[in-house]
Design a protein around this motif. Structure first.
Motif, PDB file in Angstrom:
ATOM      1  N   THR A  58       3.770   1.605  -5.952  1.00 30.01           N
ATOM      2  CA  THR A  58       3.521   2.494  -7.084  1.00 30.01           C
ATOM      3  C   THR A  58       4.741   2.625  -7.994  1.00 30.01           C
ATOM      4  N   CYS A  59       5.872   3.032  -7.445  1.00 30.88           N
ATOM      5  CA  CYS A  59       7.038   3.318  -8.287  1.00 30.88           C
ATOM      6  C   CYS A  59       8.140   2.276  -8.163  1.00 30.88           C
ATOM      7  N   GLY A  60       8.061   1.379  -7.186  1.00 28.41           N
ATOM      8  CA  GLY A  60       9.044   0.307  -7.076  1.00 28.41           C
ATOM      9  C   GLY A  60      10.298   0.668  -6.306  1.00 28.41           C
ATOM     10  N   THR A  61      10.329   1.856  -5.714  1.00 26.47           N
ATOM     11  CA  THR A  61      11.483   2.273  -4.927  1.00 26.47           C
ATOM     12  C   THR A  61      11.498   1.514  -3.599  1.00 26.47           C
ATOM     13  N   PHE A  62      12.673   1.061  -3.200  1.00 22.80           N
ATOM     14  CA  PHE A  62      12.798   0.377  -1.923  1.00 22.80           C
ATOM     15  C   PHE A  62      13.048   1.397  -0.821  1.00 22.80           C
ATOM     16  N   SER A  63      12.222   1.321   0.241  1.00 23.03           N
ATOM     17  CA  SER A  63      12.397   2.228   1.364  1.00 23.03           C
ATOM     18  C   SER A  63      11.967   1.532   2.648  1.00 23.03           C
ATOM     19  N   SER A  64      12.396   2.063   3.773  1.00 22.29           N
ATOM     20  CA  SER A  64      12.014   1.480   5.051  1.00 22.29           C
ATOM     21  C   SER A  64      10.543   1.793   5.318  1.00 22.29           C
ATOM     22  N   PRO A  65       9.789   0.830   5.854  1.00 20.91           N
ATOM     23  CA  PRO A  65       8.345   1.033   6.012  1.00 20.91           C
ATOM     24  C   PRO A  65       8.006   2.112   7.037  1.00 20.91           C
ATOM     25  N   LYS A  66       7.022   2.905   6.720  1.00 19.10           N
ATOM     26  CA  LYS A  66       6.519   3.926   7.638  1.00 19.10           C
ATOM     27  C   LYS A  66       5.040   3.626   7.882  1.00 19.10           C
ATOM     28  N   ALA A  67       4.612   3.776   9.130  1.00 17.33           N
ATOM     29  CA  ALA A  67       3.259   3.387   9.551  1.00 17.33           C
ATOM     30  C   ALA A  67       2.183   4.102   8.733  1.00 17.33           C
ATOM     31  N   ASN A  68       2.424   5.371   8.380  1.00 18.48           N
ATOM     32  CA  ASN A  68       1.399   6.149   7.676  1.00 18.48           C
ATOM     33  C   ASN A  68       1.455   5.953   6.163  1.00 18.48           C
ATOM     34  N   THR A  70       1.265   2.919   4.487  1.00 20.55           N
ATOM     35  CA  THR A  70       0.849   1.558   4.119  1.00 20.55           C
ATOM     36  C   THR A  70      -0.635   1.574   3.799  1.00 20.55           C
ATOM     37  N   LEU A  71      -1.049   0.552   3.052  1.00 17.35           N
ATOM     38  CA  LEU A  71      -2.445   0.452   2.646  1.00 17.35           C
ATOM     39  C   LEU A  71      -2.825  -1.026   2.674  1.00 17.35           C
ATOM     40  N   GLN A  72      -3.958  -1.347   3.306  1.00 18.40           N
ATOM     41  CA  GLN A  72      -4.428  -2.729   3.349  1.00 18.40           C
ATOM     42  C   GLN A  72      -5.350  -2.962   2.152  1.00 18.40           C
ATOM     43  N   ARG A  73      -4.993  -3.983   1.350  1.00 19.41           N
ATOM     44  CA  ARG A  73      -5.835  -4.293   0.195  1.00 19.41           C
ATOM     45  C   ARG A  73      -5.862  -5.813  -0.018  1.00 19.41           C
ATOM     46  N   ASN A  74      -7.060  -6.403  -0.031  1.00 17.39           N
ATOM     47  CA  ASN A  74      -7.252  -7.848  -0.226  1.00 17.39           C
ATOM     48  C   ASN A  74      -6.409  -8.660   0.757  1.00 17.39           C
ATOM     49  N   GLY A  75      -6.343  -8.185   1.992  1.00 20.36           N
ATOM     50  CA  GLY A  75      -5.594  -8.900   3.021  1.00 20.36           C
ATOM     51  C   GLY A  75      -4.088  -8.737   2.914  1.00 20.36           C
ATOM     52  N   GLN A  76      -3.630  -7.927   1.977  1.00 21.91           N
ATOM     53  CA  GLN A  76      -2.188  -7.700   1.813  1.00 21.91           C
ATOM     54  C   GLN A  76      -1.861  -6.270   2.194  1.00 21.91           C
ATOM     55  N   THR A  77      -0.653  -6.093   2.712  1.00 19.95           N
ATOM     56  CA  THR A  77      -0.203  -4.755   3.071  1.00 19.95           C
ATOM     57  C   THR A  77       0.648  -4.196   1.940  1.00 19.95           C
ATOM     58  N   LEU A  78       0.220  -3.046   1.412  1.00 19.46           N
ATOM     59  CA  LEU A  78       0.985  -2.376   0.359  1.00 19.46           C
ATOM     60  C   LEU A  78       1.828  -1.289   1.013  1.00 19.46           C
ATOM     61  N   TYR A  79       3.043  -1.153   0.540  1.00 18.64           N
ATOM     62  CA  TYR A  79       3.966  -0.157   1.098  1.00 18.64           C
ATOM     63  C   TYR A  79       4.238   0.915   0.056  1.00 18.64           C
ATOM     64  N   PHE A  80       4.370   2.129   0.515  1.00 16.48           N
ATOM     65  CA  PHE A  80       4.644   3.254  -0.380  1.00 16.48           C
ATOM     66  C   PHE A  80       5.809   4.074   0.138  1.00 16.48           C
ATOM     67  N   CYS A  81       6.549   4.684  -0.773  1.00 18.84           N
ATOM     68  CA  CYS A  81       7.723   5.457  -0.388  1.00 18.84           C
ATOM     69  C   CYS A  81       7.342   6.871   0.013  1.00 18.84           C
ATOM     70  N   SER A  82       6.198   7.371  -0.479  1.00 17.00           N
ATOM     71  CA  SER A  82       5.810   8.751  -0.168  1.00 17.00           C
ATOM     72  C   SER A  82       4.289   8.884  -0.189  1.00 17.00           C
ATOM     73  N   GLU A  83       3.807   9.985   0.319  1.00 12.07           N
ATOM     74  CA  GLU A  83       2.365  10.247   0.358  1.00 12.07           C
ATOM     75  C   GLU A  83       1.779  10.307  -1.052  1.00 12.07           C
ATOM     76  N   SER A  84       2.535  10.882  -2.015  1.00  8.98           N
ATOM     77  CA  SER A  84       2.034  10.998  -3.392  1.00  8.98           C
ATOM     78  C   SER A  84       1.881   9.619  -4.025  1.00  8.98           C
ATOM     79  N   CYS A  85       2.804   8.688  -3.711  1.00  9.41           N
ATOM     80  CA  CYS A  85       2.694   7.333  -4.264  1.00  9.41           C
ATOM     81  C   CYS A  85       1.490   6.629  -3.656  1.00  9.41           C
ATOM     82  N   LYS A  86       1.235   6.864  -2.383  1.00 12.55           N
ATOM     83  CA  LYS A  86       0.087   6.266  -1.704  1.00 12.55           C
ATOM     84  C   LYS A  86      -1.210   6.801  -2.320  1.00 12.55           C
TER      85      LYS A  86
END
Ligand code: ZN
Length: 90
Positions: A58-68, A70-86
């Protein structure tokens, strides 16, 4: 007599300098070979290992991945820095 002493001191200085330069060159060549060796190249850390950073989708911030966060979309894993970005990308 003094000229001979200066000559000896200059020789010692040049030898010390050359030794330093040769040391730097051999060290540099050694590092070059280490980088090119296939065993070193295959030692990439596993995904999710400590220290690896993922870009927030969403915002392009680099952060360490957290299990909760992430989002699976079109076979790709999307990573988010916070719940609001997710939530914004969901
Ligand atoms: Zn974000």
């Amino acid at each position: 007599m003094l000229r001979a002493l200066i000559y000896i001191l200059a020789s010692i200085f040049i030898i010390t300098l050359l030794r330093g330069i040769i040391g730097i060159i051999t060290k540099g060549v050694g590092q070059l070979f280490e980088e090119q060796s296939p065993t070193q190249a295959s030692k990439s850390p596993a995904p999710g290992a400590g220290g690896e950073l993922y870009k927030c989708a969403t915002c392009g911030t680099f952060s360490s991945p957290k299990a909760n966060l992430t989002l699976q979309r079109n076979g790709q894993t999307l990573y988010f820095c916070s719940e609001s970005c997710k939530a914004k990308n969901a």
